[in-house]
Enzyme design. Sequence first.
Site, mmCIF file in Angstrom:
data_model
loop_
_atom_site.group_PDB
_atom_site.id
_atom_site.type_symbol
_atom_site.label_atom_id
_atom_site.label_comp_id
_atom_site.label_asym_id
_atom_site.label_seq_id
_atom_site.Cartn_x
_atom_site.Cartn_y
_atom_site.Cartn_z
ATOM 1 N N GLN A 105 -8.557 10.091 -8.744
ATOM 2 C CA GLN A 105 -8.554 8.830 -9.485
ATOM 3 C C GLN A 105 -9.367 8.945 -10.777
ATOM 4 O O GLN A 105 -10.430 9.572 -10.795
ATOM 5 C CB GLN A 105 -9.131 7.713 -8.610
ATOM 6 C CG GLN A 105 -8.280 7.371 -7.398
ATOM 7 C CD GLN A 105 -7.118 6.448 -7.714
ATOM 8 O OE1 GLN A 105 -6.826 6.164 -8.879
ATOM 9 N NE2 GLN A 105 -6.431 5.993 -6.685
ATOM 10 N N TYR A 109 0.117 11.835 2.319
ATOM 11 C CA TYR A 109 0.112 12.389 0.964
ATOM 12 C C TYR A 109 -1.323 12.385 0.437
ATOM 13 O O TYR A 109 -1.672 11.709 -0.531
ATOM 14 C CB TYR A 109 1.069 11.621 0.064
ATOM 15 C CG TYR A 109 2.453 11.570 0.656
ATOM 16 C CD1 TYR A 109 3.306 12.655 0.509
ATOM 17 C CD2 TYR A 109 2.880 10.471 1.382
ATOM 18 C CE1 TYR A 109 4.572 12.637 1.082
ATOM 19 C CE2 TYR A 109 4.137 10.447 1.947
ATOM 20 C CZ TYR A 109 4.980 11.524 1.805
ATOM 21 O OH TYR A 109 6.230 11.521 2.368
ATOM 22 N N GLU A 161 0.043 16.663 3.296
ATOM 23 C CA GLU A 161 0.332 16.857 1.876
ATOM 24 C C GLU A 161 1.323 18.008 1.716
ATOM 25 O O GLU A 161 1.196 19.048 2.371
ATOM 26 C CB GLU A 161 -0.968 17.164 1.131
ATOM 27 C CG GLU A 161 -0.811 17.620 -0.289
ATOM 28 C CD GLU A 161 -0.188 16.559 -1.175
ATOM 29 O OE1 GLU A 161 0.824 16.885 -1.820
ATOM 30 O OE2 GLU A 161 -0.700 15.430 -1.219
ATOM 31 N N CYS A 166 -0.799 1.513 -7.570
ATOM 32 C CA CYS A 166 -1.127 1.245 -8.971
ATOM 33 C C CYS A 166 0.025 0.511 -9.656
ATOM 34 O O CYS A 166 0.041 0.380 -10.874
ATOM 35 C CB CYS A 166 -1.434 2.555 -9.710
ATOM 36 S SG CYS A 166 -0.053 3.702 -9.768
#
Length: 495
Positions: A327, A356, A377, A452
């Site tokens: 992030q 993920y 992942e 987001c």
Amino acid sequence: MAKQKKQRYKTSKNKKYQSEKQNSKQSHPRKSQETVTPKANNRSINKKNHGQRKSTIEVTCTGLTSEGKGIVQWEGKQVEVAHLLPGEKAEVTVSKKGRFVKMELKRVITPSEDRANRPLSHDNEGVGCQLYHMNERAQERFKQKLIDKQMKTFGKPKPILTMEQPYYYRNKNVMTFGLDNKRQIISGLYAENSHQIIPMESSIIHDPKADEIIQTIKGMMKSFKMQPYNEDTGRGFLRHVLIRVGKKSGEIMVVLVSASSVFKGKNNFVKALRKTHPEITTILLNINDRNDSMVLGNQEKVLYGKGTITDTLCGLEFEISAKSFYQINPVQTERLYTRAIEMAELTGDQSVIDAYCGIGTIGLVASERADKVIGVELNKGAVRDAIRNSKRNGVKNARFYQGDAGEFMVQMAQRGEHVDVVFMDPPRSGSDKAFLSSLVTLKPKRIVYISCNPETQARDLNYLVKNGYKVREIQPVDMFPQTNHIECVAALDVI
């Protein structure tokens, strides 16, 4: 989409979803600084503009779009004007070609009380900061209204968590290099919906040291005979420069993204760059010889240092590579993760999946309050990073697996295994129905959905609500001050 999809379709969609996760959300939102679309050179742009009729008129703004652009009425049409606020009277330049109308703000005649007391600078600040012209109170109201509208079907969202100091927060910065009309080297961001580079030397959301290093590199290019790459001609060397900064560690990574692995004078270049900026801890050459939308290529060479940097988040130390998903606003990320874990209502005896998981950030942060954490992942490099980060922090109850998260959950369900909580944090495009179907098949007691993009999040929440879940809580977080993007966490419980 029906639950039972062909295996081939489900796999390809989930892999696409995971690939997007690794390359998205860094800019934010958005045509991000990391995302590149097919380019148009200056010549083609000029051809496109040929024949346009321009005039200057006065207009009054009547509202805002969901992207924060002003709305004006002109000749029976609704036209968008960037950096204009409701109630403002302004002078704009009108470009008209056929039925196409474009307006650009020239000057504000009657400013709104919501306008920030800072004019757009010569650095073209507004290119990367769509809400730069709004003061903090206005930005908060604008984003809260957007979230309330998107999520009204599921309940009333909590008040948005804003940032106390909403400046210079980015820990990742990408600039593109090119030539202007005078054949001078420029660095900057792409203009909206084009690949015309708008020169930019600094921004109030970038790390100042990152901006400084990029300007140093631009100044060094001529003496080292480094030409910016031109995709139309296939000539040139430097495409982009990516800077990562450990906000707490102070470590700095510089990634030179080139079109070729042949870097003449690289040792002298590295030496000169570090002489000017001894704070740089690692330098990499990333080779991108492809013609697609990704900034970073598959090949990578370490020119100086260890090739990674470290930073601290929520009390844990993470190793970050050039391609790591991490992030961009660490201050707000800590608030985001804290709220997400609170909304998961972890008590120490639950099993958790971090779908993920990237380099393992939220899973490792949650591990302290969980019985066990499973991270999944597709990207092998990210899994290696996650395992390394787990060992670095002495986390004993987390395991990370390389694979498709949707398939992984279906296989768990087929074996009769259960899980209490699933954290999911998809790219801006949201999750696909194949992944959501896998999630519903596993049927965890609780889902914590971090997004987001509230629009795609609302779409996915609607699917989950129709398939046995109820939205319990919605928490927006302003991860991207000065931009029109919002992060939002939703907690869902199985019915």
